[in-house]
Design a protein around this motif. Structure first.
Motif, PDB file in Angstrom:
ATOM      1  N   LEU A 197       0.816  -1.224   0.000  1.00 18.34           N
ATOM      2  CA  LEU A 197       0.000   0.000   0.000  1.00 18.34           C
ATOM      3  C   LEU A 197       0.838   1.256   0.000  1.00 18.34           C
ATOM      4  CD1 LEU A 197      -2.783  -1.192   2.448  1.00 18.34           C
ATOM      5  CD2 LEU A 197      -2.930  -0.963  -0.042  1.00 18.34           C
ATOM      6  N   ASP A 198       2.115   1.144   0.347  1.00 17.52           N
ATOM      7  CA  ASP A 198       3.085   2.218   0.159  1.00 17.52           C
ATOM      8  C   ASP A 198       3.963   1.770  -1.000  1.00 17.52           C
ATOM      9  OD1 ASP A 198       5.234   3.970   0.164  1.00 17.52           O
ATOM     10  OD2 ASP A 198       5.291   4.147   2.349  1.00 17.52           O
ATOM     11  N   LEU A 199       3.887   2.466  -2.114  1.00 14.43           N
ATOM     12  CA  LEU A 199       4.491   2.003  -3.355  1.00 14.43           C
ATOM     13  C   LEU A 199       5.899   2.521  -3.576  1.00 14.43           C
ATOM     14  CD1 LEU A 199       1.347   2.383  -5.647  1.00 14.43           C
ATOM     15  CD2 LEU A 199       2.033   0.439  -4.252  1.00 14.43           C
ATOM     16  N   HIS A 200       6.472   3.188  -2.567  1.00 12.49           N
ATOM     17  CA  HIS A 200       7.831   3.705  -2.700  1.00 12.49           C
ATOM     18  C   HIS A 200       8.828   2.558  -2.772  1.00 12.49           C
ATOM     19  CE1 HIS A 200      11.523   5.953  -1.863  1.00 12.49           C
ATOM     20  NE2 HIS A 200      10.846   7.045  -2.176  1.00 12.49           N
ATOM     21  N   SER A 201       9.905   2.788  -3.513  1.00 14.80           N
ATOM     22  CA  SER A 201      10.921   1.739  -3.681  1.00 14.80           C
ATOM     23  C   SER A 201      11.549   1.324  -2.361  1.00 14.80           C
ATOM     24  CB  SER A 201      12.012   2.210  -4.643  1.00 14.80           C
ATOM     25  OG  SER A 201      12.623   3.404  -4.167  1.00 14.80           O
ATOM     26  N   LYS A 202      11.572   2.244  -1.386  1.00 13.27           N
ATOM     27  CA  LYS A 202      12.160   1.908  -0.090  1.00 13.27           C
ATOM     28  C   LYS A 202      11.267   0.980   0.727  1.00 13.27           C
ATOM     29  CE  LYS A 202      14.935   6.105   0.434  1.00 13.27           C
ATOM     30  NZ  LYS A 202      15.182   7.326   1.259  1.00 13.27           N
ATOM     31  N   ARG A 203       9.993   0.924   0.386  1.00 16.01           N
ATOM     32  CA  ARG A 203       9.044   0.132   1.174  1.00 16.01           C
ATOM     33  C   ARG A 203       8.879  -1.282   0.631  1.00 16.01           C
ATOM     34  NH1 ARG A 203      10.200   4.161   3.320  1.00 16.01           N
ATOM     35  NH2 ARG A 203       8.808   5.758   4.175  1.00 16.01           N
ATOM     36  N   GLY A 204       9.330  -1.499  -0.584  1.00 16.61           N
ATOM     37  CA  GLY A 204       9.203  -2.825  -1.169  1.00 16.61           C
ATOM     38  C   GLY A 204       9.518  -2.781  -2.653  1.00 16.61           C
ATOM     39  N   SER A 205      10.008  -3.879  -3.165  1.00 16.03           N
ATOM     40  CA  SER A 205      10.385  -3.955  -4.568  1.00 16.03           C
ATOM     41  C   SER A 205       9.437  -4.882  -5.321  1.00 16.03           C
ATOM     42  CB  SER A 205      11.824  -4.462  -4.701  1.00 16.03           C
ATOM     43  OG  SER A 205      11.955  -5.742  -4.093  1.00 16.03           O
ATOM     44  N   VAL A 206       9.537  -4.832  -6.638  1.00 20.55           N
ATOM     45  CA  VAL A 206       8.742  -5.723  -7.474  1.00 20.55           C
ATOM     46  C   VAL A 206       9.205  -7.156  -7.252  1.00 20.55           C
ATOM     47  CG1 VAL A 206       8.288  -6.395  -9.855  1.00 20.55           C
ATOM     48  CG2 VAL A 206       8.239  -3.972  -9.210  1.00 20.55           C
ATOM     49  N   ASP A 207       8.261  -8.034  -6.987  1.00 20.88           N
ATOM     50  CA  ASP A 207       8.551  -9.449  -6.765  1.00 20.88           C
ATOM     51  C   ASP A 207       8.515 -10.156  -8.119  1.00 20.88           C
ATOM     52  OD1 ASP A 207       8.645 -12.121  -6.111  1.00 20.88           O
ATOM     53  OD2 ASP A 207       7.294 -11.935  -4.386  1.00 20.88           O
ATOM     54  N   LEU A 208       9.688 -10.287  -8.757  1.00 24.06           N
ATOM     55  CA  LEU A 208       9.735 -10.874 -10.094  1.00 24.06           C
ATOM     56  C   LEU A 208       9.418 -12.362 -10.076  1.00 24.06           C
ATOM     57  CD1 LEU A 208      12.855  -8.976 -11.431  1.00 24.06           C
ATOM     58  CD2 LEU A 208      10.506  -8.733 -12.258  1.00 24.06           C
ATOM     59  N   GLU A 209       9.716 -13.028  -8.973  1.00 21.11           N
ATOM     60  CA  GLU A 209       9.364 -14.441  -8.886  1.00 21.11           C
ATOM     61  C   GLU A 209       7.848 -14.625  -8.914  1.00 21.11           C
ATOM     62  OE1 GLU A 209      10.153 -18.363  -6.023  1.00 21.11           O
ATOM     63  OE2 GLU A 209      11.109 -16.438  -5.561  1.00 21.11           O
ATOM     64  N   ALA A 210       7.149 -13.778  -8.142  1.00 18.28           N
ATOM     65  CA  ALA A 210       5.689 -13.846  -8.152  1.00 18.28           C
ATOM     66  C   ALA A 210       5.140 -13.463  -9.524  1.00 18.28           C
ATOM     67  CB  ALA A 210       5.122 -12.933  -7.071  1.00 18.28           C
ATOM     68  N   LEU A 211       5.789 -12.475 -10.162  1.00 20.78           N
ATOM     69  CA  LEU A 211       5.345 -12.057 -11.488  1.00 20.78           C
ATOM     70  C   LEU A 211       5.534 -13.191 -12.492  1.00 20.78           C
ATOM     71  CD1 LEU A 211       4.174  -9.502 -12.799  1.00 20.78           C
ATOM     72  CD2 LEU A 211       6.498  -8.862 -13.443  1.00 20.78           C
ATOM     73  N   SER A 212       6.634 -13.909 -12.378  1.00 22.13           N
ATOM     74  CA  SER A 212       6.870 -15.029 -13.291  1.00 22.13           C
ATOM     75  C   SER A 212       5.846 -16.137 -13.072  1.00 22.13           C
ATOM     76  CB  SER A 212       8.293 -15.561 -13.134  1.00 22.13           C
ATOM     77  OG  SER A 212       8.491 -16.156 -11.856  1.00 22.13           O
ATOM     78  N   ALA A 213       5.394 -16.309 -11.822  1.00 17.94           N
ATOM     79  CA  ALA A 213       4.359 -17.309 -11.546  1.00 17.94           C
ATOM     80  C   ALA A 213       3.044 -16.926 -12.228  1.00 17.94           C
ATOM     81  CB  ALA A 213       4.161 -17.446 -10.036  1.00 17.94           C
ATOM     82  N   ILE A 214       2.746 -15.624 -12.265  1.00  9.92           N
ATOM     83  CA  ILE A 214       1.552 -15.166 -12.982  1.00  9.92           C
ATOM     84  C   ILE A 214       1.688 -15.482 -14.467  1.00  9.92           C
ATOM     85  CG2 ILE A 214       0.175 -13.153 -13.611  1.00  9.92           C
ATOM     86  CD1 ILE A 214       1.072 -11.883 -10.943  1.00  9.92           C
TER      87      ILE A 214
END
Length: 371
Positions: free
Chosen positions: A277-294
């Motif tokens: 819910l906080d989309l700043h890069s310091k709060r969390g990054s894109v989860d590419l593993e989860a994206l690859s599962a999609i």
């Protein structure tokens, strides 16, 4: 209202704090009042903040004449990159008509409220409630110390304020002619998010009060301009939520509108779909593993799944998927919808999540449906 005074607990450590425009206006008013009553301008001048702190402010300028006195303080925002850092905040005080009490005026560089929905009535100077209370308190303290009239007109000005206001959201909120005089604690905390959240809330309030039934909250200028064109929206309907998706949605639950669009770039859409819910890069990054599962769920090849998992950025993953004909943007938008709906669902609002690329090109939309 909509400028850049930032106040909050916390903030970035080891950075110097500063003073809000409200604190500076209060100090200038105290000095001007004493100059009017006693012909002596205290320098430095000390005021009491809402939290009980008693900072002192050096005067940058003083002047007086028959029936008036003026003092000015240069705003020091500390280490915060504040639009009003270094601005000269001026207060001119004059006796008011008998029984008038404390009267506020907008001088040059201070805006006037022209739209409903703000904590001040239409036609009022854009001097927020807490600074008004601070000014009233400092005048009471001054009268207790040196006497003086109970009926006083206070005119607040900001040198070059009208030009500075062009770099704020004031125009969108219907504050014309200059800046707002802001502050809730009187202290600016460097890089805090409180002012941005407050601007989001006031933007929603103004849109509701203006009768709009649809608002679009965007993560940046590109997505904002794209969604404005997509739905032919008025500027008042546009909410600059930045990275604060959670803060925006939580306030919309308290102050709902019938239709809400969330307009995001692809990477921030992925984060929202991950539940952030906080989309700043310091709060969390894109989860590419989860994206690859999609991607795998959408029928992507093993090679594509591995490529997405090993991509350098969300943009690279998007490019790979689009080249392979995998509707990853649509799937990400739907996951973002689920995250947002969990916060605002059950109260009748229709929600839409729209994703755009870095040039504002349309990627995907969930369409409007009940959250």
């Amino acid at each position: 209202m909509a400028d850049t005074d930032k106040e909050a607990d916390g903030g970035t450590p080891h950075l110097r704090r500063g003073w809000t425009t409200g604190s500076c206006a209060t100090a200038a008013t105290r000095a001007a009042f004493e100059g009017l009553v006693s012909s002596h301008f205290p320098d430095p001048v000390t005021v009491t903040l809402p939290g009980g702190q008693t900072p002192s402010f050096a005067l940058a300028t003083t002047a007086s004449g028959e029936g008036w006195a003026r003092a000015g303080v240069v705003k020091d925002a500390g280490d915060d990159p504040d639009v009003t850092h270094g601005a000269l905040i001026l207060a001119t005080v004059r006796p008011a008509a008998t029984g008038a009490g404390l009267v506020f005026r907008a001088g040059p560089g201070v805006g006037t409220v022209t739209r409903p929905g703000l904590p001040l009535a239409v036609g009022e100077p854009a001097i927020n409630p807490v600074p008004r209370t601070m000014i009233a308190r400092t005048l009471d303290e001054a009268r207790a110390a040196i006497g003086g009239p109970a009926d006083i007109e206070v005119e607040i000005s900001v040198e070059h304020g009208e030009k500075l206001a062009e770099r704020t959201l004031n125009g969108r909120l219907g504050i014309v002619g200059g800046l707002s005089i802001l502050g809730t604690t009187g202290i600016v905390v460097p890089f805090s998010c409180a002012a941005w959240i407050a601007s989001i809330q006031r933007g929603i309030d103004v849109a509701r009060a203006s009768g709009f039934t649809h608002v679009a909250a965007s993560t940046g200028n590109t997505s904002e301009q794209a969604v404005k064109a997509l739905h032919d929206l008025d500027d008042v309907q546009l909410i600059d939520m930045g990275d604060f998706a959670g803060g925006t949605l939580k306030y919309l639950r308290k102050a709902p509108v019938p239709r809400v669009t969330l307009a995001l770039g692809f990477a921030k859409g992925v984060k929202l779909g991950q539940g952030l819910l906080d989309l700043h890069s310091k709060r969390g990054s894109v989860d590419l593993e989860a994206l690859s599962a999609i991607v795998a769920d959408l029928g992507g090849s093993d090679t594509l799944v591995r490529s997405v998992n090993g991509a350098n950025t969300a943009l690279e993953a998007l490019t790979l998927c689009r080249a392979a004909g995998i509707p990853i943007a649509e799937a990400v938008a739907e996951r973002g919808f689920a995250t947002a709906a969990a916060l605002i669902g059950g109260i009748g609002m229709e929600l839409e999540v729209v994703l755009f690329d870095r040039t504002g090109g349309f990627l995907a939309s969930t369409g409007f449906r009940k959250a």
